[in-house]
Design an enzyme around this catalytic site. Structure first.
Site, PDB file in Angstrom:
ATOM      1  N   PRO A  93       0.824  -1.224   0.000  1.00  8.31           N
ATOM      2  CA  PRO A  93       0.000   0.000   0.000  1.00  8.31           C
ATOM      3  C   PRO A  93       0.849   1.262   0.000  1.00  8.31           C
ATOM      4  O   PRO A  93       1.904   1.319   0.636  1.00  8.31           O
ATOM      5  CB  PRO A  93      -0.804  -0.119   1.301  1.00  8.31           C
ATOM      6  CG  PRO A  93      -0.839  -1.578   1.585  1.00  8.31           C
ATOM      7  CD  PRO A  93       0.469  -2.125   1.099  1.00  8.31           C
ATOM      8  N   CYS A  94       0.348   2.284  -0.714  1.00  2.35           N
ATOM      9  CA  CYS A  94       1.134   3.506  -0.876  1.00  2.35           C
ATOM     10  C   CYS A  94       0.617   4.676  -0.064  1.00  2.35           C
ATOM     11  O   CYS A  94       1.221   5.745  -0.062  1.00  2.35           O
ATOM     12  CB  CYS A  94       1.168   3.912  -2.353  1.00  2.35           C
ATOM     13  SG  CYS A  94      -0.466   4.405  -3.006  1.00  2.35           S
ATOM     14  N   GLN A  95      -0.510   4.509   0.649  1.00  2.00           N
ATOM     15  CA  GLN A  95      -1.125   5.660   1.304  1.00  2.00           C
ATOM     16  C   GLN A  95      -0.179   6.344   2.292  1.00  2.00           C
ATOM     17  O   GLN A  95      -0.220   7.556   2.465  1.00  2.00           O
ATOM     18  CB  GLN A  95      -2.405   5.246   2.034  1.00  2.00           C
ATOM     19  CG  GLN A  95      -3.551   4.912   1.117  1.00  2.00           C
ATOM     20  CD  GLN A  95      -3.551   3.454   0.696  1.00  2.00           C
ATOM     21  OE1 GLN A  95      -2.554   2.751   0.854  1.00  2.00           O
ATOM     22  NE2 GLN A  95      -4.658   2.998   0.148  1.00  2.00           N
ATOM     23  N   MET A  97       2.946   6.604   1.913  1.00  2.00           N
ATOM     24  CA  MET A  97       4.093   7.146   1.181  1.00  2.00           C
ATOM     25  C   MET A  97       3.707   8.244   0.213  1.00  2.00           C
ATOM     26  O   MET A  97       4.539   9.080  -0.121  1.00  2.00           O
ATOM     27  CB  MET A  97       4.776   6.025   0.392  1.00  2.00           C
ATOM     28  CG  MET A  97       5.236   4.859   1.230  1.00  2.00           C
ATOM     29  SD  MET A  97       5.955   3.565   0.184  1.00  2.00           S
ATOM     30  CE  MET A  97       6.021   2.205   1.344  1.00  2.00           C
ATOM     31  N   SER A  98       2.475   8.244  -0.252  1.00  2.00           N
ATOM     32  CA  SER A  98       2.079   9.194  -1.280  1.00  2.00           C
ATOM     33  C   SER A  98       2.006  10.605  -0.730  1.00  2.00           C
ATOM     34  O   SER A  98       1.927  10.824   0.471  1.00  2.00           O
ATOM     35  CB  SER A  98       0.725   8.796  -1.873  1.00  2.00           C
ATOM     36  OG  SER A  98      -0.289   8.962  -0.900  1.00  2.00           O
TER      37      SER A  98
END
Length: 445
Positions: A93-95, A97-98
């Site tokens: 999941p990128c949440q 990191m974004s």
């Protein structure tokens, strides 16, 4: 929950394991380059169900990888039957990191409601544990470019995530990473991601001193004799019948599955229908035929004293010359109108002469970031999203394996959480070619 299937596997086919698989959009690229995905892992049941319907020969391990990674390892070893694993593909999941995730995290930290370091970033380490147990020839991570700057807490210390992963995989793996723009590989969508590759050193051809994460680009915003122009929205959607969000009859096509759009109410249709290509409704000018004043201040944003980016609150909603209500997003309170809170990218049209902006989970919402059709008064249909995401060039069924209804919401989320498989296929083709070079050299020896 694990699903088991019989399979007749090709002896010489590359073998893969997929983690954080979603509905299986990324795995289309693996399948296209001849990789048998033996085992996949996914947290959410609806995504796992779509995956199983498209990959019946893959063992799907459903659940939280922090609890199921031992099962993933065991299933992979059972399916490999003693042969080495070629590719481990992980899209954590990128949440956390974004840019969007970091902004929410920053606000949460200052409000005292969230930990400073996002625990979701640690999920990449679970993929590393699987890699250390299975020792694949290639470990490939896909994430947002901000993964380069992600930090986590590890053994009481704050560590750079990629540096820690490199350390954990050393000394057997050589790692590199690079940011890819998928439009550079013929995808009609601008979407940037960080591709991180760790290659088992014993799998590198002995005569290969250097290797690259990404293949040579085939397309460019500024084409040359070596590259073709980016594929634009207008080119990609040239044969798609028109729709209009004014009413139910005009908002769908009876002969094309998923070619339908939400109806816009009168106010939203007024804003959208007066928004030029490449522009946002917050910047619309006066449409009073007796006035037509086009110098009303446009919308913008600025950082407040806490460093949080906020939309301007002084953008006019009425024409400064004639006083008429501008076709800008408003909220009506009784007989009074005020400008809706939002940024310039809300209620904004895509440009037809460029690839689409990145498709997100909110691709069917006009108020989301650059989601309006370049010319027609509506958002994109799911049918068009499949084209712009390049899912349409593969054999993929939008259905669940349990025959329950697959909602449009889930489809949007699967697209928004994945990356265009056509661009990923070019990357995997390049990486598999490197492994093939080693396999050929080994057989010759």
């Amino acid at each position: 929950m694990t699903a088991h299937y019989d399979t007749s596997e090709k002896r010489d086919a590359f073998k893969g394991v997929s983690l954080f698989s979603g509905g299986g959009i990324g795995d289309l690229a693996l399948r296209a380059v001849g990789v048998d995905v033996l085992v996949a892992s996914e947290l959410l049941p609806d995504r796992a169900s779509v995956f199983r319907s498209n990959y019946p020969n893959t063992t799907m391990v459903e659940g939280d990888i922090r609890k199921t990674k031992a099962e993933v390892i065991r299933e992979a070893k059972n399916r490999l039957k003693g042969r080495p694993l070629d590719i481990l593909f992980a899209t954590p999941p990128c949440q956390g990191m974004s840019k969007n995730g970091r902004g929410k995290l920053l606000h949460g930290v200052r409000s005292g409601v969230k930990p400073k370091l996002d625990e979701r970033n640690r999920l990449a380490l679970d993929a590393v544990e699987v890699a250390l147990a299975l020792r694949p020839k290639l470990v490939v991570f896909e994430n947002v470019p901000e993964m380069q700057n992600a930090v986590i807490e590890h053994e009481g210390q704050v560590r750079d995530l990629l540096e820690l992963i490199s350390e954990l995989l050393a000394p057997d793996y050589e790692g590199k990473w690079d940011v890819v723009e998928f439009a550079d590989y013929g995808v009609p969508q601008r979407r940037q991601r960080l591709i991180t590759v760790f290659m088992l050193k014993s799998s590198l051809p002995t005569n290969l001193k250097k290797w690259a994460v990404l293949p040579t680009a085939t397309h460019s915003q500024n084409p040359s004799i070596f590259t073709r122009p980016w594929v634009t929205v207008d080119e990609a959607l040239s044969g798609v019948p028109p729709l209009d969000a004014a009413n139910r009859k005009m908002a769908s096509h009876k002969d094309i599955s998923f070619h339908r759009v939400p109806i816009l109410d009168d106010s939203k249709y007024f804003w959208v229908s007066n928004t030029p290509p490449g522009k946002g409704a917050f910047d619309n000018q006066c449409v009073n035929p007796a006035c037509g004043f086009d110098k009303n201040p446009t919308h913008g944003s600025k950082h407040n004293s806490e460093g949080i980016n906020q939309a301007n609150r002084d953008t006019p909603l009425n024409c400064l010359k004639c006083g008429e209500l501008l076709p800008r997003p408003w909220v009506q309170e009784g007989t009074e109108f005020r400008l809706m809170s939002g940024f310039t990218s809300a209620y904004k049209r895509m440009r037809g002469d460029l690839p689409a902006s990145a498709l997100t989970r909110n691709l069917s919402y006009a108020c989301s970031d650059q989601k309006l059709h370049p010319r027609e008064h509506r958002v994109l249909s799911l049918h068009e999203a499949f084209i712009l995401h390049t899912v349409d060039v593969y054999n993929f069924d939008w259905r669940r394996d349990d025959n329950k209804t697959l909602s449009d919401k889930t489809i949007r989320e699967i697209i928004g959480e994945s990356i265009p498989p056509k661009g990923l296929e070019a990357i995997f083709k390049h990486l598999v070619a490197t492994l093939l070079e080693h396999r050929t050299a080994a057989r010759a020896a």
